[in-house]
Design a protein around this motif. Structure first.
Motif, mmCIF file in Angstrom:
data_model
loop_
_atom_site.group_PDB
_atom_site.id
_atom_site.type_symbol
_atom_site.label_atom_id
_atom_site.label_comp_id
_atom_site.label_asym_id
_atom_site.label_seq_id
_atom_site.Cartn_x
_atom_site.Cartn_y
_atom_site.Cartn_z
ATOM 1 N N PRO A 329 36.425 27.787 19.960
ATOM 2 C CA PRO A 329 36.518 29.073 20.666
ATOM 3 C C PRO A 329 35.213 29.401 21.385
ATOM 4 O O PRO A 329 34.118 29.109 20.896
ATOM 5 C CB PRO A 329 36.793 30.073 19.544
ATOM 6 N N ILE A 330 35.328 30.008 22.564
ATOM 7 C CA ILE A 330 34.169 30.373 23.366
ATOM 8 C C ILE A 330 34.284 31.844 23.748
ATOM 9 O O ILE A 330 35.397 32.351 23.975
ATOM 10 C CB ILE A 330 34.051 29.463 24.615
ATOM 11 N N THR A 331 33.163 32.530 23.802
ATOM 12 C CA THR A 331 33.147 33.965 24.060
ATOM 13 C C THR A 331 33.418 34.259 25.532
ATOM 14 O O THR A 331 32.832 33.640 26.431
ATOM 15 C CB THR A 331 31.778 34.559 23.681
ATOM 16 N N TYR A 332 34.316 35.227 25.766
ATOM 17 C CA TYR A 332 34.651 35.657 27.131
ATOM 18 C C TYR A 332 34.036 37.028 27.385
ATOM 19 O O TYR A 332 34.078 37.908 26.523
ATOM 20 C CB TYR A 332 36.170 35.738 27.305
ATOM 21 N N ARG A 333 33.461 37.219 28.559
ATOM 22 C CA ARG A 333 32.922 38.501 28.986
ATOM 23 C C ARG A 333 33.574 38.902 30.308
ATOM 24 O O ARG A 333 33.496 38.173 31.299
ATOM 25 C CB ARG A 333 31.398 38.438 29.164
ATOM 26 N N TYR A 334 34.205 40.055 30.289
ATOM 27 C CA TYR A 334 34.913 40.560 31.461
ATOM 28 C C TYR A 334 33.909 41.168 32.444
ATOM 29 O O TYR A 334 33.078 41.995 32.072
ATOM 30 C CB TYR A 334 35.928 41.613 30.997
ATOM 31 N N ASP A 335 33.986 40.768 33.711
ATOM 32 C CA ASP A 335 33.056 41.248 34.737
ATOM 33 C C ASP A 335 33.716 42.152 35.765
ATOM 34 O O ASP A 335 33.121 42.470 36.792
ATOM 35 C CB ASP A 335 32.420 40.055 35.469
ATOM 36 N N GLY A 336 34.942 42.570 35.516
ATOM 37 C CA GLY A 336 35.599 43.509 36.417
ATOM 38 C C GLY A 336 36.584 42.854 37.362
ATOM 39 O O GLY A 336 36.817 41.646 37.333
ATOM 40 N N TYR A 337 37.171 43.677 38.209
ATOM 41 C CA TYR A 337 38.121 43.177 39.198
ATOM 42 C C TYR A 337 37.812 43.815 40.547
ATOM 43 O O TYR A 337 37.114 44.825 40.642
ATOM 44 C CB TYR A 337 39.575 43.476 38.788
ATOM 45 N N ARG A 338 38.350 43.204 41.585
ATOM 46 C CA ARG A 338 38.229 43.756 42.928
ATOM 47 C C ARG A 338 39.460 43.366 43.727
ATOM 48 O O ARG A 338 40.219 42.457 43.325
ATOM 49 C CB ARG A 338 36.978 43.234 43.627
ATOM 50 N N PHE A 339 39.667 44.053 44.838
ATOM 51 C CA PHE A 339 40.735 43.683 45.759
ATOM 52 C C PHE A 339 40.123 42.869 46.891
ATOM 53 O O PHE A 339 39.158 43.287 47.524
ATOM 54 C CB PHE A 339 41.432 44.929 46.312
ATOM 55 N N LEU A 340 40.690 41.690 47.134
ATOM 56 C CA LEU A 340 40.222 40.801 48.183
ATOM 57 C C LEU A 340 41.433 40.283 48.937
ATOM 58 O O LEU A 340 42.325 39.656 48.356
ATOM 59 C CB LEU A 340 39.429 39.633 47.578
ATOM 60 N N ASN A 341 41.480 40.576 50.238
ATOM 61 C CA ASN A 341 42.616 40.156 51.075
ATOM 62 C C ASN A 341 43.939 40.631 50.472
ATOM 63 O O ASN A 341 44.922 39.882 50.422
ATOM 64 C CB ASN A 341 42.622 38.637 51.258
ATOM 65 N N ASP A 342 43.944 41.884 50.005
ATOM 66 C CA ASP A 342 45.145 42.524 49.448
ATOM 67 C C ASP A 342 45.616 41.900 48.145
ATOM 68 O O ASP A 342 46.758 42.110 47.731
ATOM 69 C CB ASP A 342 46.307 42.522 50.469
#
Length: 454
Positions: A329-342
């Motif tokens: 298992p490896i640690t995941y870090r969420y960096d957010g989301y964005r809208f790109l080209n809809d």
């Protein structure tokens, strides 16, 4: 291909990111009846308003345009070289409606504007294809009308949402538009001063037609409408729908979902909602239906907030699933989301024991298939994977077809626990395509309104 993959009904094909190809487009401007001012050539045979506006849209929308004022030039052989047909026509033009219908069913795209419904009105094949036939227009070009959107998520309705008031000619039709159409905009009869008998006039609609798609808008009589930003954005949204088949703009929010914290809820399509666990960086479920915004934050009541309301479920992931590096298992870090080209783009990091960082970016999209099933594309970009390391993530098997980058360094594997995983051994861009199939809808506990195991 291994027997395991064959038993799962999987197909591995070479794929990757690519720019959308230009749509080879025929614009038919023939008038065998009334000739609208916007389609007449300007002084010294300069392009008409219609030609100017569509030419202005062509670069951003990826169109290669061919204009014709003779529908007879659009022969069955010519149809084979086209992707999109735009109609601003009137009367009994020499267009083969049967061939056009078959072309759309095989994947062609059709955009009818304003007087297109005043074309071939006595040809059942054409009327059925476009969705309606013109009857009259009690609201004339100099009447001020108010229109309202019925589907605020469709890309073509956004410029007029929730309503808009301007001068325009509004059509009534011989019969209400076909029930197969999704009505997107209609006349707001309450806020429009002039009244007329009969059902509320529909303004715009869309629908799939076999493997192809149809969009119609009755707007576009007046030149100032054509040259307005709202109408140009309306046409751009129609072209977005025709190109992608997505009948809505995607949206996303992060909250508790079904009692689980730090979840992202994404609506990619009328028939595809997805839940993404931002703690683990994994998709936890997909369903057709809706999401109910309830709980203290939304309605002041105690209880879960929000709740997935599934008409049918495509998959639910084992809550113990995780990303792994070399089977650990490896640690995941969420960096957010964005809208790109809809599209929604989700960004995160995987952190190794040596504090190395592997960047993971995923862009999910929904695509209707010709057989009316739904394809879910997972576009994954991996950067920073250490040499000779094997990265893996669980894949929910709910479809009959996968497409992945097949370069000998990426594969699917089922482990001893019966879980299918995608194995990645080098940086790159990968696309997985799943054809989603429904599973029985989960039962709900009436008291808690929470899903229980079937």
């Amino acid at each position: 291909m291994s027997n395991v993959l064959r038993s799962l009904g999987l197909v591995l094909l070479l794929t990757g990111f690519c720019e959308a190809k230009p749509l080879r487009t025929a614009v038919i401007l023939q008038s065998a009846g009334f000739v609208h001012e916007v389609v007449k050539p300007g002084p010294d045979s300069t392009p008409s308003a219609v030609e100017q506006v569509l030419s202005g849209l062509s670069e951003n929308q990826g169109l290669t345009l061919w204009f014709t004022r003779d529908a007879a030039e659009v022969t069955p052989d010519r149809l084979e070289s086209l992707d999109l047909i735009i109609l601003y026509t009137t009367g009994n033009i020499p267009l083969d409606a049967g061939a056009l219908d078959q072309w759309v069913r095989q994947g062609g795209l059709l955009l009818g504007i304003h007087c297109a419904t005043d074309t071939l009105k006595d040809d059942p094949a054409f009327v059925s294809l476009l969705g309606a036939a013109f009857r009259d227009h009690p609201w004339n070009a100099n009447d001020t009308v108010t229109i309202k959107t019925l589907d605020p998520h469709h890309p073509a309705t956004r410029p007029y949402a929730p309503s808009a008031t301007f001068k325009e000619e509004v059509y009534r039709f011989r019969q209400p538009p076909s029930p197969a159409n999704s009505i997107l905009i209609e006349l707001d009869t309450e806020d429009t001063e002039k009244k007329a008998d009969g059902p509320t006039p529909s303004i715009a609609w869309s629908r799939p037609h076999g493997a192809g798609r149809v969009f119609y808008t009755s707007l576009g009589h007046r030149e100032d409408v054509w040259r307005s930003d709202h109408f140009r954005q309306h046409l751009a949204g129609a072209l977005t729908y025709l190109r992608t088949g997505q009948p809505r703009d995607p949206w996303v929010f992060r909250s508790v979902l079904d009692g689980n914290a730090r979840m992202m809820t994404l609506a990619l399509h009328d028939h595809l909602y997805l839940a993404f666990d931002s703690k683990q960086g994994l998709w936890t479920q997909a369903w057709q239906g809706d999401v109910t915004l309830q709980g203290a934050v939304y309605d002041g009541r105690h209880g879960p907030q929000p709740v997935a309301e599934a008409i049918q479920t495509y998959f639910q992931t084992d809550p113990k699933a995780h990303w792994s590096l070399n089977d650990q298992p490896i640690t995941y870090r969420y960096d957010g989301y964005r809208f790109l080209n809809d599209h929604v783009q989700i960004r995160g990091r995987l952190i190794t024991d040596a504090d190395d960082i592997i960047h993971i970016t995923e862009t999910p999209t929904a695509h209707p298939n010709p057989d009316a099933s739904l394809a879910w594309h997972r576009r994954i970009t991996v950067r920073g994977l250490p040499a000779d390391a094997v990265l893996s993530t669980p894949v929910s098997i709910s479809g009959s077809r996968f497409m992945i980058d097949h370069n000998g360094r990426t594969t699917l594997q089922r482990n001893s626990a019966g879980q299918t995983r995608l194995l990645i051994q080098n940086d790159g861009d990968y696309t997985l395509q799943l054809t989603l199939k429904p599973t029985p809808a989960p039962e709900h506990d009436a008291e808690t309104n929470r899903e229980t195991s079937p």
